[in-house]
Design an enzyme around this catalytic site. Structure first.
Site, mmCIF file in Angstrom:
data_model
loop_
_atom_site.group_PDB
_atom_site.id
_atom_site.type_symbol
_atom_site.label_atom_id
_atom_site.label_comp_id
_atom_site.label_asym_id
_atom_site.label_seq_id
_atom_site.Cartn_x
_atom_site.Cartn_y
_atom_site.Cartn_z
ATOM 1 N N SER A 32 -3.253 18.746 12.272
ATOM 2 C CA SER A 32 -2.861 19.599 11.164
ATOM 3 C C SER A 32 -1.337 19.744 11.050
ATOM 4 O O SER A 32 -0.652 18.773 10.726
ATOM 5 C CB SER A 32 -3.542 20.968 11.311
ATOM 6 O OG SER A 32 -3.419 21.730 10.131
ATOM 7 N N ASP A 53 8.023 8.912 8.506
ATOM 8 C CA ASP A 53 8.276 8.277 7.214
ATOM 9 C C ASP A 53 9.764 8.195 6.897
ATOM 10 O O ASP A 53 10.211 7.251 6.229
ATOM 11 C CB ASP A 53 7.556 9.039 6.104
ATOM 12 C CG ASP A 53 6.073 8.709 6.042
ATOM 13 O OD1 ASP A 53 5.605 7.920 6.882
ATOM 14 O OD2 ASP A 53 5.378 9.248 5.151
ATOM 15 N N LYS A 94 -6.413 15.649 10.911
ATOM 16 C CA LYS A 94 -6.812 16.761 10.041
ATOM 17 C C LYS A 94 -5.779 16.880 8.923
ATOM 18 O O LYS A 94 -4.732 17.493 9.089
ATOM 19 C CB LYS A 94 -6.909 18.064 10.822
ATOM 20 C CG LYS A 94 -7.337 19.247 9.958
ATOM 21 C CD LYS A 94 -7.386 20.526 10.758
ATOM 22 C CE LYS A 94 -7.735 21.702 9.839
ATOM 23 N NZ LYS A 94 -6.672 21.973 8.833
#
Length: 462
Positions: free
Chosen positions: A293, A304, A318
């Site tokens: 999460s 990224d 999740k």
């Protein structure tokens, strides 16, 4: 919004000669809904009047609400006033209990992660353990909230958990003493000239604690630091705004995460503001299949943006957002309202964050055996699918890195009866590897090696 949905329905619903109008479609849907509500009322009334023993109306309604929500996905649930208050306290970073994050799988309570320095952690409970009995009573038949409520209790009282662990032949009992759990979500120390920061979960104070502790660690180093290790292993998540703020602390600009709900106009994007507390130092983020999460938001954003090297094993996966919706006078509901996406637009729901450098938690000496099965969001009953159709890669069976004495996942308890008779010889639980100690923590040792190698290489490159 209702009008738009009904127009769409009317567009594709045709009779032999005349299309149904939006009004008629809506009226038909309402009529069918009323029939179903009448059915619910009829069943409720029959249970009240005909069940073999008297029943409590409030408990029946709560069970119905919880059943409706838990049928949607593993993370939606109804919280009665007591559980709702406990949830609010937990997000503030202090609560009572055992210090364990759990979920429900196939009717059994399954450990997602013990919280650092809590009774559960000190007792050696590990991610993936199945809790089959509480004080000798089976957990099957209990809802997750009921099982959690049983594990909570008066501070300094004891509870006995019966645990099954893959790779351990017999179940074993663990006696825990309930305590007030004051979670220090951030810890740090100097590993030579490298700053090591561990975040165990994301509560309301996490970002402030991170900045304060990171500044203190840099002072302890006493000279220019050469790198940063951010340890998010076994971090089950927490508050979205704190995940965004922690990511922002290490980014100068760019998107951190976006959340996309049922309605496209409700899409939200969170962007970084100028200022990197680490001054662009080389960075490694450690993750494993206990990282879920909010911790995956941080890892995904830093990956990224090429701000950090992600090391360890694939995260839990999740990728959904839950909103706590108050129900005045009746507690609250935790409802899955959106999926989140990393800056590159990928959803990690049921897939996880794949590390840039895969490193199994290992002993120094060869210990043999195949790589253990990983636990993941995708293994949970009724888990939401990845919206892009991406599926989790099959487990890597290579032997390049040997696994540690950590629990394997996906293995249900071997029996649904009492797990051990008087003549059984239970296996004692093994203490988990001490995270943050390079002498025991193979993944951390490899992260430190990488950063030290980069510090040697960079001056030569210049």
């Amino acid at each position: 919004m209702i009008r738009k949905i009904l127009i769409a329905a009317g567009t594709f619903t045709l009779l032999s000669t005349t299309a149904l109008t939006p009004v008629s479609v809506a009226a038909a849907e309402r009529k069918e809904t009323y029939k179903l509500l009448d059915l619910f009322a009829e069943v409720f009334d029959k249970v009240r009047s005909e069940y073999v023993e008297p029943v409590n109306d409030e408990e029946l309604i709560e069970a119905a609400l919880n059943g409706m929500l838990t049928s949607l996905d593993p993370h939606s649930a109804y919280l009665n006033p007591k559980n709702s208050k406990d949830m609010e306290i937990q997000t503030r970073g202090e609560f009572g209990g055992l210090g364990i994050e759990v979920t429900m799988e196939n009717g059994w309570v399954k450990v997602v992660s013990p919280i650092d320095d809590t009774p559960a952690y000190r007792a050696g409970l590990q991610p993936g353990d199945f809790i089959t009995h509480l004080d000798g009573d089976p957990v099957q038949g209990l809802s997750l909230s009921e099982a959690v409520d049983r594990m909570r209790g008066i501070v300094n009282t004891d509870i006995k958990l019966t645990v099954r662990r893959q790779g351990v032949e017999n179940p074993f009992d663990v006696k825990l003493t309930r305590a007030v759990i004051k979670v220090q979500t951030v810890k740090g120390n100097a590993q030579g000239d490298i700053a090591y920061i561990r975040v165990s979960q994301f509560s309301a104070t996490t970002t402030d604690d991170l900045k304060r502790i990171f500044a203190n660690v840099r002072k302890d180093i006493g000279k220019p630091a050469t790198g940063v290790v951010l340890d998010l292993r076994n971090n089950p998540g927490g508050l979205l705004d704190q995940a965004v703020a922690v990511s922002d602390a290490f980014l100068e600009k760019g998107e951190i995460v976006s959340t996309r709900s049922r309605r496209p106009e409700d899409t939200q994007r969170y962007n970084a503001r100028s200022g990197d507390i680490a001054d662009s130092l080389p960075m490694v983020v450690l993750v494993n299949d206990g990282s879920a999460s909010a911790s995956e938001i941080v890892a995904g954003a830093l990956q990224d943006h090429k701000r950090a090297v992600i090391m360890g094993t694939r995260s839990f996966g999740k990728g959904s957002v839950q909103t706590l919706i108050p129900l005045p006078g009746h507690g609250s509901m935790r409802l899955t309202t959106a999926r989140y996406y990393t800056p590159s637009g990928r959803s990690i729901q049921a897939v996880g964050i794949e590390p840039d450098i895969k490193v199994q938690q290992s002993k120094v000496e060869p210990i043999g055996g195949p790589e253990r099965e990983r636990r993941s969001e995708a293994s949970l009953r009724k888990a939401l699918p990845n919206p892009n159709g991406t599926k989790a890669p099959a487990p890597d069976k290579s032997q390049d890195n040997k696994p540690a004495d950590k629990p394997a996942e996906q293995a249900p308890p071997a029996t649904t009866t009492a797990p051990a008779g008087p003549d059984a010889k239970p296996d004692a639980p093994k203490q988990p590897i001490k995270l943050g100690d390079p002498a025991q923590d193979y993944q951390l040792a490899r992260a430190l090696d990488l950063l030290r190698g980069l510090s040697v290489y960079r001056p030569a490159a210049k």
